[in-house]
Design an enzyme around this catalytic site. Structure first.
Site, PDB file in Angstrom:
ATOM      1  N   ASP A   1       0.981  -1.243   0.269  1.00 56.22           N
ATOM      2  CA  ASP A   1       0.429  -0.092  -0.434  1.00 56.22           C
ATOM      3  C   ASP A   1       0.629   0.934   0.074  1.00 56.22           C
ATOM      4  O   ASP A   1       2.048   1.006   0.539  1.00 56.22           O
ATOM      5  CB  ASP A   1      -0.917   0.483   1.372  1.00 56.22           C
ATOM      6  CG  ASP A   1      -2.369   0.756   0.883  1.00 56.22           C
ATOM      7  OD1 ASP A   1      -2.421   1.216  -0.339  1.00 56.22           O
ATOM      8  OD2 ASP A   1      -2.746   1.839   2.120  1.00 56.22           O
TER       9      ASP A   1
ATOM     10  N   GLY B   1       0.269   5.828  -4.209  1.00 55.49           N
ATOM     11  CA  GLY B   1      -0.481   6.705  -4.678  1.00 55.49           C
ATOM     12  C   GLY B   1       0.288   7.829  -4.501  1.00 55.49           C
ATOM     13  O   GLY B   1       0.057   8.492  -4.391  1.00 55.49           O
ATOM     14  N   ARG B   2       0.375   7.735  -2.874  1.00 56.08           N
ATOM     15  CA  ARG B   2       0.160   8.741  -2.104  1.00 56.08           C
ATOM     16  C   ARG B   2       2.466   8.958  -2.633  1.00 56.08           C
ATOM     17  O   ARG B   2       2.568  10.151  -2.463  1.00 56.08           O
ATOM     18  CB  ARG B   2       1.306   8.321  -0.319  1.00 56.08           C
ATOM     19  CG  ARG B   2      -0.981   8.448   0.034  1.00 56.08           C
ATOM     20  CD  ARG B   2      -1.090   7.944   1.038  1.00 56.08           C
ATOM     21  NE  ARG B   2      -1.614   6.479   0.833  1.00 56.08           N
ATOM     22  CZ  ARG B   2      -1.835   5.781   2.607  1.00 56.08           C
ATOM     23  NH1 ARG B   2      -1.686   6.592   3.121  1.00 56.08           N
ATOM     24  NH2 ARG B   2      -1.436   4.778   2.060  1.00 56.08           N
TER      25      ARG B   2
ATOM     26  N   ARG C   1      -1.120   8.661  -9.832  1.00 57.98           N
ATOM     27  CA  ARG C   1      -0.786   7.502  -9.424  1.00 57.98           C
ATOM     28  C   ARG C   1       0.229   6.242 -10.024  1.00 57.98           C
ATOM     29  O   ARG C   1       0.604   5.723  -9.260  1.00 57.98           O
ATOM     30  CB  ARG C   1      -2.303   7.059  -8.957  1.00 57.98           C
ATOM     31  CG  ARG C   1      -2.712   8.207  -8.368  1.00 57.98           C
ATOM     32  CD  ARG C   1      -4.311   8.269  -7.873  1.00 57.98           C
ATOM     33  NE  ARG C   1      -4.092   6.991  -6.854  1.00 57.98           N
ATOM     34  CZ  ARG C   1      -4.545   6.617  -5.765  1.00 57.98           C
ATOM     35  NH1 ARG C   1      -3.994   7.891  -4.562  1.00 57.98           N
ATOM     36  NH2 ARG C   1      -4.610   4.859  -5.257  1.00 57.98           N
TER      37      ARG C   1
ATOM     38  N   ASN D   1     -11.238  -2.412  -5.266  1.00 55.44           N
ATOM     39  CA  ASN D   1     -10.202  -1.906  -6.209  1.00 55.44           C
ATOM     40  C   ASN D   1     -11.148  -0.994  -7.143  1.00 55.44           C
ATOM     41  O   ASN D   1     -10.872  -0.378  -7.604  1.00 55.44           O
ATOM     42  CB  ASN D   1      -8.929  -2.032  -6.628  1.00 55.44           C
ATOM     43  CG  ASN D   1      -8.374  -2.261  -5.125  1.00 55.44           C
ATOM     44  OD1 ASN D   1      -6.929  -2.803  -4.889  1.00 55.44           O
ATOM     45  ND2 ASN D   1      -8.206  -0.850  -4.306  1.00 55.44           N
ATOM     46  N   TRP D   2     -12.498  -1.958  -7.433  1.00 57.32           N
ATOM     47  CA  TRP D   2     -12.754  -1.489  -9.136  1.00 57.32           C
ATOM     48  C   TRP D   2     -13.314  -0.268  -9.211  1.00 57.32           C
ATOM     49  O   TRP D   2     -13.633   0.334  -9.548  1.00 57.32           O
ATOM     50  CB  TRP D   2     -13.513  -2.185  -9.519  1.00 57.32           C
ATOM     51  CG  TRP D   2     -12.974  -3.778  -9.576  1.00 57.32           C
ATOM     52  CD1 TRP D   2     -13.648  -5.049  -9.194  1.00 57.32           C
ATOM     53  CD2 TRP D   2     -12.479  -4.249 -11.274  1.00 57.32           C
ATOM     54  NE1 TRP D   2     -12.271  -6.315  -9.481  1.00 57.32           N
ATOM     55  CE2 TRP D   2     -12.248  -5.831 -10.392  1.00 57.32           C
ATOM     56  CE3 TRP D   2     -12.118  -3.591 -12.304  1.00 57.32           C
ATOM     57  CZ2 TRP D   2     -11.100  -6.858 -11.754  1.00 57.32           C
ATOM     58  CZ3 TRP D   2     -11.925  -4.426 -12.863  1.00 57.32           C
ATOM     59  CH2 TRP D   2     -11.049  -6.040 -13.151  1.00 57.32           C
TER      60      TRP D   2
ATOM     61  N   ARG E   1     -12.227   2.720  -8.397  1.00 60.83           N
ATOM     62  CA  ARG E   1     -11.494   3.335  -8.658  1.00 60.83           C
ATOM     63  C   ARG E   1     -11.246   4.012 -10.548  1.00 60.83           C
ATOM     64  O   ARG E   1     -12.469   3.954 -10.499  1.00 60.83           O
ATOM     65  CB  ARG E   1      -9.723   3.294  -8.595  1.00 60.83           C
ATOM     66  CG  ARG E   1      -9.500   3.019  -6.873  1.00 60.83           C
ATOM     67  CD  ARG E   1      -8.198   2.822  -6.953  1.00 60.83           C
ATOM     68  NE  ARG E   1      -6.910   2.057  -5.667  1.00 60.83           N
ATOM     69  CZ  ARG E   1      -6.137   2.421  -5.163  1.00 60.83           C
ATOM     70  NH1 ARG E   1      -5.540   2.586  -5.646  1.00 60.83           N
ATOM     71  NH2 ARG E   1      -6.108   1.774  -3.865  1.00 60.83           N
TER      72      ARG E   1
ATOM     73  N   ARG F   1      -5.140  -1.334   8.970  1.00 55.58           N
ATOM     74  CA  ARG F   1      -6.200  -2.736   8.849  1.00 55.58           C
ATOM     75  C   ARG F   1      -5.885  -3.394   7.614  1.00 55.58           C
ATOM     76  O   ARG F   1      -4.578  -3.454   7.006  1.00 55.58           O
ATOM     77  CB  ARG F   1      -7.375  -1.640   7.901  1.00 55.58           C
ATOM     78  CG  ARG F   1      -6.810  -0.616   6.989  1.00 55.58           C
ATOM     79  CD  ARG F   1      -8.430   0.123   5.970  1.00 55.58           C
ATOM     80  NE  ARG F   1      -8.363   1.010   5.398  1.00 55.58           N
ATOM     81  CZ  ARG F   1      -7.926   1.942   5.366  1.00 55.58           C
ATOM     82  NH1 ARG F   1      -7.819   3.315   6.839  1.00 55.58           N
ATOM     83  NH2 ARG F   1      -7.501   3.278   4.486  1.00 55.58           N
ATOM     84  N   LEU F   2      -6.838  -4.547   7.609  1.00 55.68           N
ATOM     85  CA  LEU F   2      -6.300  -5.185   6.407  1.00 55.68           C
ATOM     86  C   LEU F   2      -7.213  -5.554   5.148  1.00 55.68           C
ATOM     87  O   LEU F   2      -6.495  -6.342   4.002  1.00 55.68           O
ATOM     88  CB  LEU F   2      -7.170  -6.811   6.706  1.00 55.68           C
ATOM     89  CG  LEU F   2      -6.934  -7.379   8.602  1.00 55.68           C
ATOM     90  CD1 LEU F   2      -6.737  -8.469   8.874  1.00 55.68           C
ATOM     91  CD2 LEU F   2      -4.939  -7.560   7.922  1.00 55.68           C
TER      92      LEU F   2
HETATM   93  C1  IPE Z   1      -5.491  -2.507   0.080  1.00 53.89           C
HETATM   94  O1  IPE Z   1      -5.208  -1.072  -0.149  1.00 53.89           O
HETATM   95  C2  IPE Z   1      -5.882  -3.222  -1.956  1.00 53.89           C
HETATM   96  C3  IPE Z   1      -4.171  -3.433  -2.442  1.00 53.89           C
HETATM   97  C4  IPE Z   1      -3.000  -3.168  -2.128  1.00 53.89           C
HETATM   98  C5  IPE Z   1      -4.057  -3.986  -3.414  1.00 53.89           C
HETATM   99  P1  IPE Z   1      -6.307   0.246  -0.678  1.00 53.89           P
HETATM  100  O2  IPE Z   1      -5.508   1.040  -0.663  1.00 53.89           O
HETATM  101  O3  IPE Z   1      -6.934  -0.020  -1.677  1.00 53.89           O
HETATM  102  O4  IPE Z   1      -7.142  -0.281   0.727  1.00 53.89           O
HETATM  103  P2  IPE Z   1      -7.860   0.635   1.562  1.00 53.89           P
HETATM  104  O5  IPE Z   1      -8.838   1.601   0.393  1.00 53.89           O
HETATM  105  O6  IPE Z   1      -6.708   2.265   2.341  1.00 53.89           O
HETATM  106  O7  IPE Z   1      -8.442   0.186   3.042  1.00 53.89           O
HETATM  107  C1  IPE Z   2      -1.753   0.079  -3.225  1.00 58.53           C
HETATM  108  O1  IPE Z   2      -1.649   1.304  -3.378  1.00 58.53           O
HETATM  109  C2  IPE Z   2      -2.351  -0.756  -4.515  1.00 58.53           C
HETATM  110  C3  IPE Z   2      -3.122  -0.733  -4.548  1.00 58.53           C
HETATM  111  C4  IPE Z   2      -4.571  -0.523  -4.064  1.00 58.53           C
HETATM  112  C5  IPE Z   2      -3.529  -1.248  -6.209  1.00 58.53           C
HETATM  113  P1  IPE Z   2      -2.721   2.588  -3.641  1.00 58.53           P
HETATM  114  O2  IPE Z   2      -2.798   2.527  -4.469  1.00 58.53           O
HETATM  115  O3  IPE Z   2      -3.852   2.302  -2.492  1.00 58.53           O
HETATM  116  O4  IPE Z   2      -1.656   4.346  -2.806  1.00 58.53           O
HETATM  117  P2  IPE Z   2      -1.996   4.969  -1.481  1.00 58.53           P
HETATM  118  O5  IPE Z   2      -3.032   4.097  -0.803  1.00 58.53           O
HETATM  119  O6  IPE Z   2      -3.550   5.848  -2.600  1.00 58.53           O
HETATM  120  O7  IPE Z   2      -1.665   5.685  -1.672  1.00 58.53           O
HETATM  121 MG    MG Z   3      -4.259   2.246  -0.898  1.00 56.83          MG
END
Ligand code: IPE
Ligand code: IPE
Ligand code: MG
Length: 229
Positions: free
Chosen positions: A13, A16-17, A26, A61-62, A64, A183-184
């Site tokens: 995780d 994006g940040r 991103r 994640n769909w 997004r 969190r999970l």
């Molecule tokens: C969890 O990360 C899913 C993956 C790393 C693939 P997310 O970024 O989707 O989770 P939330 O939205 O912060 O809970």
């Molecule tokens: C995890 O990074 C990758 C996926 C969920 C695919 P994020 O895309 O969730 O990054 P943040 O949490 O927005 O920074």
């Molecule tokens: Mg994330």
């Protein structure tokens, strides 16, 4: 002191940040995340870790933007197409968690490469890499219990465990989540029941093999009791 973990799970995780902090789109973060994944996999192979699981794309994640989702799908396709030979050369066995059936929203090309990667590494005997794509913990439990109900099978710990996407895989000993979230997010709710949870503020693209060693060091200090006194 704990033995080294037999199965390590990663919630990758913070891509994006990482990108946003650099004024990048991103998707640039996701690409940097792939580099991080490659280095980690090399290290896990070197350490001869038997099982490692990675959360790559959740059923949530769909939600997004269409641009990010299609970028991630393209990245997954390119990754497994280009890296398959290298992963095979490392004697890695690839398995995938999640719903990859024709009725899933996954693009056909992604479903095909998943199938190919699974089939072409089936007889490999090294580290088993479990990649969660279109994976959700509720979704997995619903698919598994529905299948058992349809077959008229009695639901027991054994039959349910064997009906999950992780059939035959030991439960994770250590879960590492980057980016500071604690969190999970739906990752393996059944399998992680007694797993040691390690949260680090480091963003996934910055999570290096040295950072993995810090987590492994922490793991050795944990006292696992499994409910016993
Ligand atoms: C969890 O990360 C899913 C993956 C790393 C693939 P997310 O970024 O989707 O989770 P939330 O939205 O912060 O809970
Ligand atoms: C995890 O990074 C990758 C996926 C969920 C695919 P994020 O895309 O969730 O990054 P943040 O949490 O927005 O920074
Ligand atoms: Mg994330």
């Amino acid at each position: 002191m704990n033995n080294p973990p037999n199965h390590i799970s990663f919630i990758m995780d913070g891509n994006g940040r990482w990108a946003t902090a650099r004024g990048l789109p991103r998707l640039a973060g996701h690409k940097a995340g792939v580099e991080s994944l490659n280095k980690l996999v090399e290290e896990l192979v070197k350490l001869q870790v038997p099982y490692a699981s990675f959360y790559a794309f959740s059923t949530e994640n769909w939600g997004r933007s269409a641009e990010e989702v299609s970028g991630l799908m393209a990245l997954l396709e390119v990754y497994f197409t280009h890296e398959l030979a290298r992963l095979k050369a490392h004697n890695i066995r690839l398995r995938f968690l999640g719903d990859h059936t024709a009725t899933s929203p996954l693009p056909q090309k992604v479903r095909e490469i998943i199938q190919r990667a699974d089939a072409e590494t089936a007889s490999n005997t090294g580290t088993v890499l479990l990649i969660a794509i279109n994976y959700g913990g509720h979704d997995e439990l619903l698919r598994a219990t529905q299948r058992l109900a349809d077959a008229g099978t009695k639901i027991t710990t054994e039959t349910l465990t064997a009906a999950l996407d992780t059939a035959g895989i030991p439960n994770p000993d250590l879960l590492i989540r980057t980016s500071g979230e604690q969190r999970l997010s739906g990752f393996m709710p059944w399998q992680l029941a007694y797993t040691e949870l390690y949260f680090t503020p480091t963003l996934w693209p910055d999570f290096t093999p040295a950072a993995l060693h810090e987590a492994l060091e922490w793991f050795t200090t944990r006292q696992r009791r499994f409910g016993k006194a």
